[in-house]
Design a protein around this motif. Structure first.
Motif, PDB file in Angstrom:
ATOM      1  N   GLY A  62       0.837  -1.250  -0.080  1.00 46.96           N
ATOM      2  CA  GLY A  62      -0.014   0.028  -0.106  1.00 46.96           C
ATOM      3  C   GLY A  62       0.837   1.359   0.202  1.00 46.96           C
ATOM      4  O   GLY A  62       1.548   1.516  -0.973  1.00 46.96           O
ATOM      5  N   GLU A  63       0.628   2.201   1.155  1.00 46.49           N
ATOM      6  CA  GLU A  63       1.334   3.371   1.255  1.00 46.49           C
ATOM      7  C   GLU A  63       2.925   3.237   1.890  1.00 46.49           C
ATOM      8  O   GLU A  63       3.497   4.027   1.826  1.00 46.49           O
ATOM      9  CB  GLU A  63       0.478   4.585   1.773  1.00 46.49           C
ATOM     10  N   ARG A  64       3.024   2.198   2.478  1.00 46.44           N
ATOM     11  CA  ARG A  64       4.198   1.909   3.174  1.00 46.44           C
ATOM     12  C   ARG A  64       5.192   0.879   2.740  1.00 46.44           C
ATOM     13  O   ARG A  64       4.872   0.002   1.885  1.00 46.44           O
ATOM     14  CB  ARG A  64       3.948   1.639   4.546  1.00 46.44           C
ATOM     15  N   SER A  87       8.383   3.278   6.852  1.00 46.05           N
ATOM     16  CA  SER A  87       8.202   4.904   6.285  1.00 46.05           C
ATOM     17  C   SER A  87       7.419   4.752   5.300  1.00 46.05           C
ATOM     18  O   SER A  87       7.020   3.733   4.592  1.00 46.05           O
ATOM     19  CB  SER A  87       9.743   4.872   5.634  1.00 46.05           C
ATOM     20  N   ASP A  88       6.985   5.834   4.701  1.00 41.15           N
ATOM     21  CA  ASP A  88       6.100   6.119   3.495  1.00 41.15           C
ATOM     22  C   ASP A  88       6.798   5.593   2.499  1.00 41.15           C
ATOM     23  O   ASP A  88       8.143   5.681   2.163  1.00 41.15           O
ATOM     24  CB  ASP A  88       5.806   7.658   3.343  1.00 41.15           C
ATOM     25  N   ALA A  89       6.263   4.966   1.443  1.00 48.91           N
ATOM     26  CA  ALA A  89       6.750   4.290   0.196  1.00 48.91           C
ATOM     27  C   ALA A  89       7.096   5.441  -0.720  1.00 48.91           C
ATOM     28  O   ALA A  89       6.481   5.435  -1.825  1.00 48.91           O
ATOM     29  CB  ALA A  89       6.093   3.245  -0.267  1.00 48.91           C
ATOM     30  N   ASP A  90       7.964   6.285  -0.337  1.00 48.45           N
ATOM     31  CA  ASP A  90       8.425   7.437  -1.278  1.00 48.45           C
ATOM     32  C   ASP A  90       9.774   6.933  -1.680  1.00 48.45           C
ATOM     33  O   ASP A  90      10.863   6.862  -1.042  1.00 48.45           O
ATOM     34  CB  ASP A  90       8.589   8.528  -0.508  1.00 48.45           C
ATOM     35  N   VAL A  91       9.914   6.564  -3.021  1.00 43.30           N
ATOM     36  CA  VAL A  91      10.993   5.904  -3.339  1.00 43.30           C
ATOM     37  C   VAL A  91      11.522   6.203  -4.711  1.00 43.30           C
ATOM     38  O   VAL A  91      10.597   6.364  -5.625  1.00 43.30           O
ATOM     39  CB  VAL A  91      10.831   4.126  -3.307  1.00 43.30           C
ATOM     40  N   ARG A  98       4.141   7.633  -1.468  1.00 45.48           N
ATOM     41  CA  ARG A  98       3.186   6.769  -0.758  1.00 45.48           C
ATOM     42  C   ARG A  98       2.596   5.643  -1.589  1.00 45.48           C
ATOM     43  O   ARG A  98       1.493   5.310  -1.657  1.00 45.48           O
ATOM     44  CB  ARG A  98       2.206   7.582  -0.186  1.00 45.48           C
ATOM     45  N   GLY A  99       3.670   4.900  -2.460  1.00 46.63           N
ATOM     46  CA  GLY A  99       3.454   3.593  -3.121  1.00 46.63           C
ATOM     47  C   GLY A  99       2.765   4.032  -4.529  1.00 46.63           C
ATOM     48  O   GLY A  99       2.654   2.771  -5.221  1.00 46.63           O
ATOM     49  N   ARG A 100       2.435   4.831  -4.737  1.00 50.85           N
ATOM     50  CA  ARG A 100       1.799   5.252  -6.105  1.00 50.85           C
ATOM     51  C   ARG A 100       2.990   5.930  -6.993  1.00 50.85           C
ATOM     52  O   ARG A 100       3.679   6.652  -6.618  1.00 50.85           O
ATOM     53  CB  ARG A 100       0.737   6.407  -5.879  1.00 50.85           C
ATOM     54  N   ILE A 101       3.028   5.226  -8.240  1.00 48.38           N
ATOM     55  CA  ILE A 101       3.869   5.868  -9.393  1.00 48.38           C
ATOM     56  C   ILE A 101       3.322   7.321  -9.562  1.00 48.38           C
ATOM     57  O   ILE A 101       2.325   7.417 -10.210  1.00 48.38           O
ATOM     58  CB  ILE A 101       4.055   4.809 -10.468  1.00 48.38           C
ATOM     59  N   VAL A 102       4.433   7.990  -9.528  1.00 50.18           N
ATOM     60  CA  VAL A 102       4.019   9.642  -9.852  1.00 50.18           C
ATOM     61  C   VAL A 102       4.826  10.153 -10.952  1.00 50.18           C
ATOM     62  O   VAL A 102       4.568  11.014 -11.619  1.00 50.18           O
ATOM     63  CB  VAL A 102       3.983  10.525  -8.485  1.00 50.18           C
ATOM     64  N   ALA A 103       5.926   9.333 -11.228  1.00 54.65           N
ATOM     65  CA  ALA A 103       6.531   9.753 -12.789  1.00 54.65           C
ATOM     66  C   ALA A 103       7.366   8.490 -12.977  1.00 54.65           C
ATOM     67  O   ALA A 103       7.724   7.527 -12.250  1.00 54.65           O
ATOM     68  CB  ALA A 103       7.729  10.834 -12.317  1.00 54.65           C
ATOM     69  N   GLY A 130      -3.173  15.333  -7.248  1.00 56.95           N
ATOM     70  CA  GLY A 130      -4.528  15.542  -6.267  1.00 56.95           C
ATOM     71  C   GLY A 130      -4.013  14.268  -5.486  1.00 56.95           C
ATOM     72  O   GLY A 130      -4.459  14.166  -4.193  1.00 56.95           O
ATOM     73  N   TRP A 131      -3.046  13.315  -5.798  1.00 55.65           N
ATOM     74  CA  TRP A 131      -2.553  12.123  -4.761  1.00 55.65           C
ATOM     75  C   TRP A 131      -1.882  12.828  -3.688  1.00 55.65           C
ATOM     76  O   TRP A 131      -1.941  12.338  -2.563  1.00 55.65           O
ATOM     77  CB  TRP A 131      -1.634  11.571  -5.797  1.00 55.65           C
ATOM     78  N   GLY A 132      -1.143  14.110  -3.693  1.00 59.38           N
ATOM     79  CA  GLY A 132      -0.431  14.529  -2.681  1.00 59.38           C
ATOM     80  C   GLY A 132      -1.288  14.939  -1.323  1.00 59.38           C
ATOM     81  O   GLY A 132      -2.314  15.599  -1.608  1.00 59.38           O
ATOM     82  N   ARG A 133      -1.050  14.687  -0.044  1.00 59.86           N
ATOM     83  CA  ARG A 133      -1.511  15.048   1.115  1.00 59.86           C
ATOM     84  C   ARG A 133      -0.805  16.055   1.708  1.00 59.86           C
ATOM     85  O   ARG A 133       0.446  16.051   1.847  1.00 59.86           O
ATOM     86  CB  ARG A 133      -1.517  13.828   1.863  1.00 59.86           C
ATOM     87  N   PHE A 134      -1.215  16.864   2.567  1.00 59.85           N
ATOM     88  CA  PHE A 134      -0.747  17.838   3.447  1.00 59.85           C
ATOM     89  C   PHE A 134      -0.170  16.911   4.754  1.00 59.85           C
ATOM     90  O   PHE A 134      -0.702  16.038   5.306  1.00 59.85           O
ATOM     91  CB  PHE A 134      -1.946  18.615   4.291  1.00 59.85           C
ATOM     92  N   LEU A 135       0.980  17.421   5.034  1.00 58.04           N
ATOM     93  CA  LEU A 135       1.821  16.729   6.103  1.00 58.04           C
ATOM     94  C   LEU A 135       1.778  17.685   7.156  1.00 58.04           C
ATOM     95  O   LEU A 135       2.392  18.541   7.156  1.00 58.04           O
ATOM     96  CB  LEU A 135       3.345  16.470   5.571  1.00 58.04           C
ATOM     97  N   SER A 136       0.808  16.981   8.160  1.00 59.12           N
ATOM     98  CA  SER A 136       1.210  17.563   9.582  1.00 59.12           C
ATOM     99  C   SER A 136       2.552  17.233  10.296  1.00 59.12           C
ATOM    100  O   SER A 136       2.753  16.117  10.498  1.00 59.12           O
ATOM    101  CB  SER A 136      -0.024  17.040  10.487  1.00 59.12           C
ATOM    102  N   ARG A 137       3.238  18.044  10.746  1.00 56.56           N
ATOM    103  CA  ARG A 137       4.612  17.820  11.008  1.00 56.56           C
ATOM    104  C   ARG A 137       4.916  17.843  12.382  1.00 56.56           C
ATOM    105  O   ARG A 137       4.340  18.452  13.177  1.00 56.56           O
ATOM    106  CB  ARG A 137       5.650  18.720  10.378  1.00 56.56           C
TER     107      ARG A 137
END
Ligand code: DUC
Ligand code: ZN
Length: 468
Positions: free
Chosen positions: A28-30, A396-400, A440-445, A455-462
């Motif tokens: 999923g997203e992780r 971690s978020d699946a930002d790879v 977050r697990g989704r191919i964006v490029a 629209g996939w991008g979400r606000f990050l509360s830090r």
């Protein structure tokens, strides 16, 4: 057995702490697991073969100005186009500078920035809050923003017309932020010097872009850094210098760090790659390179690269603030600029940072781990996003980013996706470019081209900011 949606196999995983051959499993997203190559042969999800590629955390750009009003114009990328371009270049998180202008509450400033980004970003995003005055006690402002997930603030030591704050404001925000686990980012240029030199230039009709650089000398930056460091020491707070551009300012940062103060600094690709020679040509071409601080003589870049390799500069961010040639020509008034003070300041860069910094890895002057650290991990740590962002670890978020070190790419405007009609790096051909980018697990490029709808991008509360 590992369940999951996708595995990136056979790549060379590069983290800030080391390099290993590994397979990265995503559920999923992780990130669900990182295993030795060839593990889990019966895995049923999608398989990406990363043989010959580097696998790194999605890059984190903590300095962008998207959809920002600047005089009669605005920065040319909004949250849709800017974050799409960021994704193409391997960036999966941006922190943009929300601003509470004078006469506006911080809550209003934040609402405005949420409205710009909501539902439009291709990648995850958060905000710093730029304060242009204090109408409530600093403690209350910091508490209010922390509760809203904004744990860093920006203050300007120049731009008296709209943005600059007094040293009293800086001191009180530093103290309130430091006491509450928040970080203050400072634009360091000594405005008294800048104002004096501007007057001097304009009074003798020196109006071309080269006088922009002359009026904002390295000493003005270094003096402001030294002043910021003194105020941060008094407040016993950490502090972060944005877009450091000169060897003089770097020397100040180094001294403060060596004295043991928690004092951090970022630089940007424009200060590493470009020099003040760009101000020498045709005035309208030179205007493309007007930014503050300005580009410097080439010896400054050499020192900055060294500072990056040695870790005196913790972060490379972009200060992405793009304008088209037409917008530059129209100037801040919208009717053409008469002198350098009327040129909107800023350069595009949100898409090209990761590859530009990688060139020093190619040349053996920066380790792959330091590249990942300065572009991905350190910014996530400093700004309360770690280990969710900036790391390849279980949970971690699946930002790879699957980064192809063999690909060559000329940095021409027509090959890039930023909403500008020129590239500051059109004479540069980089080695290495992101082949696949996941947020977050989704191919964006893929292969440098955007994938999917914004629209996939979400606000990050830090969380708490200010520590490495
Ligand atoms: N400097 C620029 O050149 N652009 C955006 C903001 C800044 O401080
Ligand atoms: Zn900026």
């Amino acid at each position: 057995m590992i369940s999951g949606s996708l595995v990136i196999r056979n790549g060379t995983v590069v983290r800030s702490t080391g390099i290993e051959a590994a397979d990265v499993f995503i559920d999923g997203e992780r990130i669900s697991s990182v295993e030795p190559p060839g593990s889990e042969t019966d895995f049923r999800g999608e398989v990406v073969d990363a043989s010959g590629k580097l696998v790194i955390p999605g890059a984190v750009d903590v300095h962008t100005h998207l959809d920002m009003e600047v005089g009669a114009t605005r920065s040319a990328d909004d949250f849709a186009s800017g974050t799409r371009a960021a994704a193409c270049g391997g960036t999966t998180t941006v922190l943009d500078f929300a601003t509470a202008y004078r006469g506006e509450s911080v809550a209003q400033g934040l609402v405005t920035w949420h409205a710009k980004a909501e539902g439009r970003a291709a990648i995850d995003y958060g905000f710093h809050m730029s304060l242009t005055e204090l109408t409530a006690p600093a403690e209350d402002v910091v508490d209010e923003m922390s509760e809203a997930g904004v744990t860093s603030f920006k203050l300007y030591m120049t731009y008296p017309e709209r943005l600059m704050v007094s040293d009293d404001v800086i001191a009180s925000v530093l103290k309130a932020a430091g006491d509450r686990g928040c970080l203050v980012c400072l634009h360091c240029e000594d405005d008294a010097t800048v104002a004096r030199l501007r007057r001097e230039a304009l009074s003798s009709d020196r109006t071309e872009p080269r006088w922009h650089a002359w009026s904002r000398p390295p000493r003005a930056e270094a003096d402001a850094v030294a002043r910021a460091a003194r105020m941060a020491a008094e407040a016993q707070s950490a502090c972060y210098v944005v877009h450091l551009s000169s060897a003089d300012a770097l020397a100040e940062v180094r001294n403060v760090q060596e004295a043991g103060q928690p004092f951090f600094a970022e630089t940007c690709p424009q200060y590493l790659y470009l020099s003040a020679e760009r101000y020498e040509g045709l005035a309208s071409e030179a205007a493309r390179f007007v930014c503050a601080p300005p580009l410097r003589d080439p010896q400054h870049s050499e020192e900055l690269w060294e500072g990056l390799a040695r870790g005196h500069l913790q972060v490379v961010a972009t200060d992405h603030c793009p304008f088209t040639q037409t917008d530059k020509d129209r100037g801040l008034s919208g009717e053409g600029w008469a002198d350098f003070t009327g040129i909107p300041g800023g350069l595009p860069g949100i898409e090209t940072r990761l590859a530009l910094i990688y060139q020093q890895v190619v040349e053996g002057r920066l380790s792959p781990e330091a590249w990942v650290d300065r572009c991905c991990t350190a910014p996530a740590k400093l700004f309360g996003l770690y280990p969710r962002k900036g790391e390849l670890a279980v949970g971690s978020d699946a930002d790879v980013v699957v980064f192809d070190p063999a690909q060559e790419r000329p940095l021409l405007a027509e090959r890039l996706h930023m909403n500008v009609d020129y590239s500051p790096y059109e004479d540069v051909v980089v080695r290495g470019w992101p082949e696949l980018v996941l947020c977050r697990g989704r191919i964006v490029a893929r292969a440098g081209e955007p994938v999917g709808e914004p629209g996939w991008g979400r606000f990050l509360s830090r969380g708490p900011s200010g520590n490495l």
